[in-house]
Design a protein around this motif. Structure first.
Motif, PDB file in Angstrom:
ATOM      1  N   SER A 171     -11.735   2.816   1.606  1.00 24.54           N
ATOM      2  CA  SER A 171     -11.233   3.380   1.450  1.00 24.54           C
ATOM      3  C   SER A 171     -10.174   2.892   0.302  1.00 24.54           C
ATOM      4  O   SER A 171      -9.427   1.384  -0.277  1.00 24.54           O
ATOM      5  CB  SER A 171     -11.036   3.810   2.256  1.00 24.54           C
ATOM      6  OG  SER A 171      -9.654   3.268   3.121  1.00 24.54           O
ATOM      7  N   ASP A 172     -10.477   4.384  -0.912  1.00 20.88           N
ATOM      8  CA  ASP A 172      -9.572   3.480  -1.607  1.00 20.88           C
ATOM      9  C   ASP A 172      -7.510   3.770  -1.640  1.00 20.88           C
ATOM     10  O   ASP A 172      -7.328   4.304  -0.840  1.00 20.88           O
ATOM     11  CB  ASP A 172      -9.373   4.716  -2.747  1.00 20.88           C
ATOM     12  CG  ASP A 172      -9.483   5.866  -2.875  1.00 20.88           C
ATOM     13  OD1 ASP A 172      -8.197   6.514  -2.178  1.00 20.88           O
ATOM     14  OD2 ASP A 172     -10.258   6.639  -2.945  1.00 20.88           O
ATOM     15  N   GLY A 173      -7.122   3.807  -2.333  1.00 19.74           N
ATOM     16  CA  GLY A 173      -4.888   3.987  -1.707  1.00 19.74           C
ATOM     17  C   GLY A 173      -4.837   4.316  -2.061  1.00 19.74           C
ATOM     18  O   GLY A 173      -4.239   4.870  -1.137  1.00 19.74           O
ATOM     19  N   TRP A 215     -10.446  -1.278  -3.699  1.00 19.54           N
ATOM     20  CA  TRP A 215      -9.847  -0.817  -3.418  1.00 19.54           C
ATOM     21  C   TRP A 215      -8.394  -2.284  -3.225  1.00 19.54           C
ATOM     22  O   TRP A 215      -7.355  -2.849  -3.423  1.00 19.54           O
ATOM     23  CB  TRP A 215      -8.515  -0.106  -2.873  1.00 19.54           C
ATOM     24  CG  TRP A 215      -7.023  -0.113  -3.252  1.00 19.54           C
ATOM     25  CD1 TRP A 215      -6.815   0.383  -1.721  1.00 19.54           C
ATOM     26  CD2 TRP A 215      -6.544   0.822  -4.081  1.00 19.54           C
ATOM     27  NE1 TRP A 215      -5.429   0.327  -1.793  1.00 19.54           N
ATOM     28  CE2 TRP A 215      -4.705   0.583  -3.070  1.00 19.54           C
ATOM     29  CE3 TRP A 215      -6.869   0.690  -5.067  1.00 19.54           C
ATOM     30  CZ2 TRP A 215      -3.847   0.869  -3.871  1.00 19.54           C
ATOM     31  CZ3 TRP A 215      -4.947   1.126  -5.516  1.00 19.54           C
ATOM     32  CH2 TRP A 215      -4.256   1.310  -5.176  1.00 19.54           C
ATOM     33  N   ASP A 216      -9.585  -2.811  -2.200  1.00 20.65           N
ATOM     34  CA  ASP A 216      -8.580  -4.785  -2.067  1.00 20.65           C
ATOM     35  C   ASP A 216      -8.794  -5.464  -2.456  1.00 20.65           C
ATOM     36  O   ASP A 216      -8.114  -6.524  -2.631  1.00 20.65           O
ATOM     37  CB  ASP A 216     -10.047  -4.578  -0.852  1.00 20.65           C
ATOM     38  CG  ASP A 216     -10.041  -3.351   0.976  1.00 20.65           C
ATOM     39  OD1 ASP A 216      -8.949  -3.314   1.271  1.00 20.65           O
ATOM     40  OD2 ASP A 216     -11.675  -3.159   1.019  1.00 20.65           O
ATOM     41  N   GLY A 217      -9.612  -5.681  -3.693  1.00 23.33           N
ATOM     42  CA  GLY A 217      -9.629  -6.407  -4.824  1.00 23.33           C
ATOM     43  C   GLY A 217      -7.911  -6.154  -6.004  1.00 23.33           C
ATOM     44  O   GLY A 217      -7.354  -7.330  -6.378  1.00 23.33           O
ATOM     45  N   VAL A 218      -7.238  -4.580  -5.354  1.00 19.22           N
ATOM     46  CA  VAL A 218      -5.919  -4.994  -6.189  1.00 19.22           C
ATOM     47  C   VAL A 218      -4.967  -3.890  -5.401  1.00 19.22           C
ATOM     48  O   VAL A 218      -3.533  -4.269  -6.088  1.00 19.22           O
ATOM     49  CB  VAL A 218      -6.646  -3.999  -6.879  1.00 19.22           C
ATOM     50  CG1 VAL A 218      -7.487  -3.365  -7.930  1.00 19.22           C
ATOM     51  CG2 VAL A 218      -6.659  -2.452  -6.825  1.00 19.22           C
ATOM     52  N   THR A 219      -4.863  -4.748  -4.074  1.00 23.74           N
ATOM     53  CA  THR A 219      -3.851  -4.629  -2.907  1.00 23.74           C
ATOM     54  C   THR A 219      -2.847  -5.246  -4.099  1.00 23.74           C
ATOM     55  O   THR A 219      -1.823  -4.677  -3.286  1.00 23.74           O
ATOM     56  CB  THR A 219      -4.173  -4.263  -2.523  1.00 23.74           C
ATOM     57  OG1 THR A 219      -4.780  -6.161  -1.825  1.00 23.74           O
ATOM     58  CG2 THR A 219      -5.355  -3.136  -1.369  1.00 23.74           C
ATOM     59  N   ARG A 259      -3.002  -0.365  -9.642  1.00 25.76           N
ATOM     60  CA  ARG A 259      -2.575  -0.263  -8.262  1.00 25.76           C
ATOM     61  C   ARG A 259      -0.972   0.134  -8.567  1.00 25.76           C
ATOM     62  O   ARG A 259      -1.094   1.734  -7.221  1.00 25.76           O
ATOM     63  CB  ARG A 259      -2.152  -1.411  -7.698  1.00 25.76           C
ATOM     64  CG  ARG A 259      -0.935  -1.701  -6.991  1.00 25.76           C
ATOM     65  CD  ARG A 259      -1.333  -3.438  -6.400  1.00 25.76           C
ATOM     66  NE  ARG A 259       0.445  -3.315  -5.513  1.00 25.76           N
ATOM     67  CZ  ARG A 259       1.407  -3.553  -5.729  1.00 25.76           C
ATOM     68  NH1 ARG A 259       1.859  -3.312  -6.844  1.00 25.76           N
ATOM     69  NH2 ARG A 259       2.377  -3.647  -4.947  1.00 25.76           N
ATOM     70  N   ARG A 260      -0.606   0.478  -9.685  1.00 28.49           N
ATOM     71  CA  ARG A 260       0.624   1.118  -9.455  1.00 28.49           C
ATOM     72  C   ARG A 260       0.514   2.665  -9.659  1.00 28.49           C
ATOM     73  O   ARG A 260       0.985   3.164 -10.014  1.00 28.49           O
ATOM     74  CB  ARG A 260       1.739   0.342 -10.814  1.00 28.49           C
ATOM     75  CG  ARG A 260       1.955  -0.964 -10.646  1.00 28.49           C
ATOM     76  CD  ARG A 260       2.499  -1.127 -11.654  1.00 28.49           C
ATOM     77  NE  ARG A 260       4.007  -0.914 -12.018  1.00 28.49           N
ATOM     78  CZ  ARG A 260       4.933  -1.059 -12.876  1.00 28.49           C
ATOM     79  NH1 ARG A 260       3.924  -2.191 -13.845  1.00 28.49           N
ATOM     80  NH2 ARG A 260       5.865  -0.527 -13.122  1.00 28.49           N
ATOM     81  N   GLY A 261      -0.336   2.712 -10.885  1.00 27.43           N
ATOM     82  CA  GLY A 261      -0.253   4.184 -11.234  1.00 27.43           C
ATOM     83  C   GLY A 261      -0.840   5.006  -9.830  1.00 27.43           C
ATOM     84  O   GLY A 261      -0.685   6.616  -9.371  1.00 27.43           O
ATOM     85  N   VAL A 262      -1.991   4.254  -8.975  1.00 23.23           N
ATOM     86  CA  VAL A 262      -3.000   5.723  -7.370  1.00 23.23           C
ATOM     87  C   VAL A 262      -1.403   5.858  -6.907  1.00 23.23           C
ATOM     88  O   VAL A 262      -1.621   7.146  -6.276  1.00 23.23           O
ATOM     89  CB  VAL A 262      -3.853   4.953  -7.174  1.00 23.23           C
ATOM     90  CG1 VAL A 262      -3.914   4.682  -6.223  1.00 23.23           C
ATOM     91  CG2 VAL A 262      -5.094   4.905  -7.812  1.00 23.23           C
ATOM     92  N   ARG A 263      -0.547   4.430  -6.764  1.00 23.61           N
ATOM     93  CA  ARG A 263       0.216   4.557  -5.716  1.00 23.61           C
ATOM     94  C   ARG A 263       1.060   5.604  -6.344  1.00 23.61           C
ATOM     95  O   ARG A 263       1.925   6.326  -5.028  1.00 23.61           O
ATOM     96  CB  ARG A 263       0.783   3.463  -5.327  1.00 23.61           C
ATOM     97  CG  ARG A 263      -0.104   2.655  -5.160  1.00 23.61           C
ATOM     98  CD  ARG A 263       0.671   1.201  -4.270  1.00 23.61           C
ATOM     99  NE  ARG A 263       0.001   0.618  -3.609  1.00 23.61           N
ATOM    100  CZ  ARG A 263       0.364  -0.697  -2.591  1.00 23.61           C
ATOM    101  NH1 ARG A 263       1.432  -1.202  -2.559  1.00 23.61           N
ATOM    102  NH2 ARG A 263      -0.394  -1.505  -2.377  1.00 23.61           N
TER     103      ARG A 263
END
Length: 759
Positions: free
Chosen positions: A399-401, A475-479, A700-704
């Motif tokens: 699953s994604d962020g 997503w796990d690669g950019v957490t 990561r920053r943008g999706v959150r």
């Protein structure tokens, strides 16, 4: 004014002279009279006898026997000075003394002014006057007893600083031996790591879920199936949603309608319900996915959208029976548009997954990028190494962020929608309005950016990275790409194969070409330098072979050493040859070259030409702007920060250059790496490496941020809907007003998605 005129005005006929012994004797005598802690002001202007001096302590009175001696010294020093004038001065102590400008500098530098002879009767000291009343003279500093606590501390601090300054340069030059000067001249400066106790705490990374680790080729075929038909479904859903919205606004805004539908509210409601049903069929995969998340007790925002569609269908079909007195339209058009945006977001995400898997499957042995914990200076560092992409398929299916944020927010929103509907209907003794209240709450909480906040930036970023030959591993690669991190750059990253060329060879002495080339290529190969391929090709062109080297060693000064057949071989720069006391020809100091010395004698010179790739400078600037520190883990002794700064104008001041032993450790191909992949690269060079590192961090920053806005909009929509349904405000809670509210919360999603790819 001349000196004679000044002496005439001061009443002095002839200037007395003093010897150095007399001045030092008087200075030592006055130093003994002073108290240890007394602070005396140093006058910068000639003294005026306008105020009577304060009497000094009794302990500082001069002894009588010293006066005749002082007089004799003065007489011997100035035999022409008349004695009556001296007696007149002693009889008249209040008379103004002549100003001696030649003693002004001496007094300022050597000793403070001495107090005059005290009068017979002590007088009270006059209080200090203002500078205007004192003729512009310097006001003496108050005594230490009158100073405050902070003033005394400040004075002590100044006194210590003065003492330190006096002894600061005493040992200057004593430690500069010939070896130290050579090291400072020829050895480049390196960066040191901070102590481990100053390093930030390690953040534990979430492990990927236990999903089958399929190969990128198989995943690409799965995501490629049916992807072209989704576009037509999105287009048809959008057209039907616009027609449904037009039908919902036509009655209230007096817009033209077919005569059959004019003033036929029940018929219009049935048509709206039918349009919503058609859109649900076109987006059946999105509806079923939302209901599946709800059944598995892992609801997301797509679950709220699916429930809103069901509630609006029920409201449109049961409105005439439950609330016949209400003149309003259901929110079917809003739910149909929410399904369209949901299908669009899923399609964009699927396109990104398809492109990423195709890029990862393009090579059999790609380069892997991992974020290793505390690799350099207590910070996590991106490392690039070659290997099999194990775990890529498992991470790409996770699953994604945005979904992980919605897993927490969606259950709370669902419970809130149900409770608010109960309070607005049953709590107000209007149970027949429960379906309307529930449909209004669910529609207001159905964020249009539920699937777009990850799908749009991910799809656009995957397309951009594919052009440079990189693919993020889900997503796990950019957490854990946020915070302070660095990237390890090797020789091949800055100067890939083909960017370094050999311009010429020169052999010195009686050494053969085969021996010089073979010895140099052997040490270059053993060092793991990026020049290995260049010298390997030269070795084959000369028809020679590698030697067997022992006692191999790397030096900080930019060179290598080893023993071949009992002789010491030195390979390095011109500065390294100077450090190793290898004599060079007069005027020979080539910057970009490889020198070879055999047995302490210069044997060969290889002139190199470095060509910088056009993508290196933008990549380094992108890293620095996004607070990712470039670390030079290079083994080519010619690649130094000074060389990058002077020749290629790169921002070497913002790059870190570790010591030689740390550079060897950071560029070791057999070192351990993290089990979680960040990206897969199918090309060499710094461009795909930095693109993946910076892109993952911005994603990561943008999706959150976008998911946070989506949750905030859904929460505010629920509260607004609850307030209007509680007050039974049918005229305010209309499809038009609610549509404007939902569309406004789409603006941050599109702005943030565009920001992710602007680097």
């Amino acid at each position: 004014m001349s000196k004679d005129e000044e002496m005439e005005l001061d009443g002095v006929d002839e200037l007395p002279t003093f010897t150095l012994e007399e001045i030092l004797a008087e200075y030592a005598l006055n130093r003994e009279k002073e108290e240890p802690d007394e602070i005396r002001p140093i006058p910068m202007e000639p003294e005026q006898d306008q105020r009577p001096p304060s009497p000094p302590p009794a302990a500082q009175e001069p002894e009588p026997p010293e006066e005749p001696q002082k007089a004799e010294e003065m007489e011997a020093a100035s035999p022409q000075a008349p004695e009556p004038e001296k007696e007149e001065e002693e009889e008249k102590p209040e008379e103004k003394k002549p100003f001696r400008p030649y003693l002004r500098l001496l007094r300022r530098e050597s000793e403070p002014p001495q107090p005059e002879e005290p009068s017979s009767e002590p007088e009270e000291p006059e209080p200090p006057r203002a500078p205007e009343e004192d003729g512009g003279q310097v006001t003496p500093f108050p005594s230490r007893a009158a100073e405050g606590f902070f003033a005394r501390k400040l004075g002590d601090l100044r006194r210590r600083a003065d003492q330190y300054a006096e002894h600061m340069f005493e040992d200057e030059g004593t430690e500069e031996s010939e070896e130290v000067r050579q090291a400072e001249r020829y050895i480049p400066g390196v960066d040191q790591e901070e102590p481990e106790e100053d390093a930030p705490p390690v953040r534990r990374r979430r492990q990927p879920p236990p999903i089958p680790d399929l190969s990128p080729q198989e995943l690409f075929r799965r995501y490629d199936k049916g992807v072209r038909g989704v576009r037509w479904r999105i287009f048809l859903s959008l057209v039907i949603s616009i027609l449904a919205l037009y039908l919902s606004f036509a009655t209230g805004l007096r817009m033209p309608l077919p005569p059959v539908l004019t003033d036929q509210l029940p018929l219009q409601r049935m048509i709206l319900a039918g349009m919503l049903g058609v859109v649900m069929v076109l987006t059946l995969d999105a509806v079923l996915l939302g209901l599946l998340h709800l059944i598995t007790l892992r609801p997301e925002l797509d679950s709220i959208v699916a429930l809103a569609c069901v509630a609006n269908l029920a409201d449109a079909l049961l409105m005439d029976k439950l609330t016949p007195e209400m003149v309003r339209h259901p929110f079917c058009g809003l739910s149909a548009l929410a399904l369209t945006f949901l299908l669009w977001g899923n399609y964009a995400k699927r396109l990104g997954l398809r492109v990423a898997c195709r890029t990862a499957a393009s090579v059999t042995t790609p380069y892997l990028v991992t974020l290793d914990e505390r690799k350099w200076n207590g910070r996590d560092a991106y490392a690039k190494w070659s290997g099999e992409p194990a775990g890529f398929g498992r991470q790409i299916q996770a699953s994604d962020g945005a979904q992980r944020i919605f897993h927490v927010a969606a259950p709370l929103l669902l419970v809130g929608c149900l409770l608010c509907a109960v309070l607005s209907s049953i709590g107000r003794e209007r149970p027949n309005e429960f379906v309307w209240c529930l449909s209004a709450n669910l529609t207001a909480a159905s964020s249009y950016s539920a699937a777009l906040c990850y799908g749009i930036p991910w799809g656009a970023l995957a397309q951009r990275l594919a052009k440079s030959g990189a693919a993020l591993a889900g997503w796990d690669g950019v957490t854990s790409t946020g915070g302070g991190s660095s990237v390890l750059l090797s020789d091949e990253d800055l100067f890939p194969p083909g960017t370094v060329q050999l311009n010429g060879i020169k052999i010195f002495g009686d050494f053969s070409v085969d021996r010089v080339v073979g010895s140099t290529a052997t040490l270059i190969r053993d060092s793991g330098s990026g020049l290995d391929k260049l010298f390997h090709d030269l070795l084959r062109a000369q028809g020679t072979v590698y030697r067997r080297a022992t006692n191999f060693c790397c030096y900080e000064g930019g060179g290598l050493s080893g023993d071949i057949r009992g002789e010491q071989i030195l390979v390095g720069t011109a500065s390294f040859m100077h450090l190793m006391d290898v004599p060079l020809p007069q005027g020979m100091h080539v910057k970009n070259a490889v020198f070879c010395a055999i047995g302490g004698e210069l044997a060969g010179l290889f002139v190199l030409k470095y060509t910088l790739n056009g993508a290196v400078a933008p990549a380094l600037h992108a890293l620095i702007r996004n607070h990712v520190v470039p670390v030079m883990a290079t083994r080519d002794f010619n690649i130094t920060p000074e060389m990058l700064r002077q020749r290629f104008k790169l921002p070497a001041d913002h790059m870190e250059y570790p010591a030689i032993e740390r550079r060897v450790e950071l560029s070791d191909p057999n070192q351990e790496h993290s089990a979680i992949l960040t990206a897969v690269l199918c090309r060499t060079g710094v461009d795909p490496f930095t693109e993946a590192a910076v892109g993952g961090k911005r994603l990561r920053r943008g999706v959150r941020a976008s998911a946070g806005f989506a949750v905030l909009g859904a929460t505010l929509g629920l509260l607004l809907s609850f307030y209007l349904t509680f007050l039974q405000s049918y005229t305010s809670l209309t499809p038009g007003n609610l549509l404007v509210f939902l569309l406004m919360w789409l603006v941050p999603t599109f702005l943030i998605s565009d920001w992710v790819n602007r680097y």
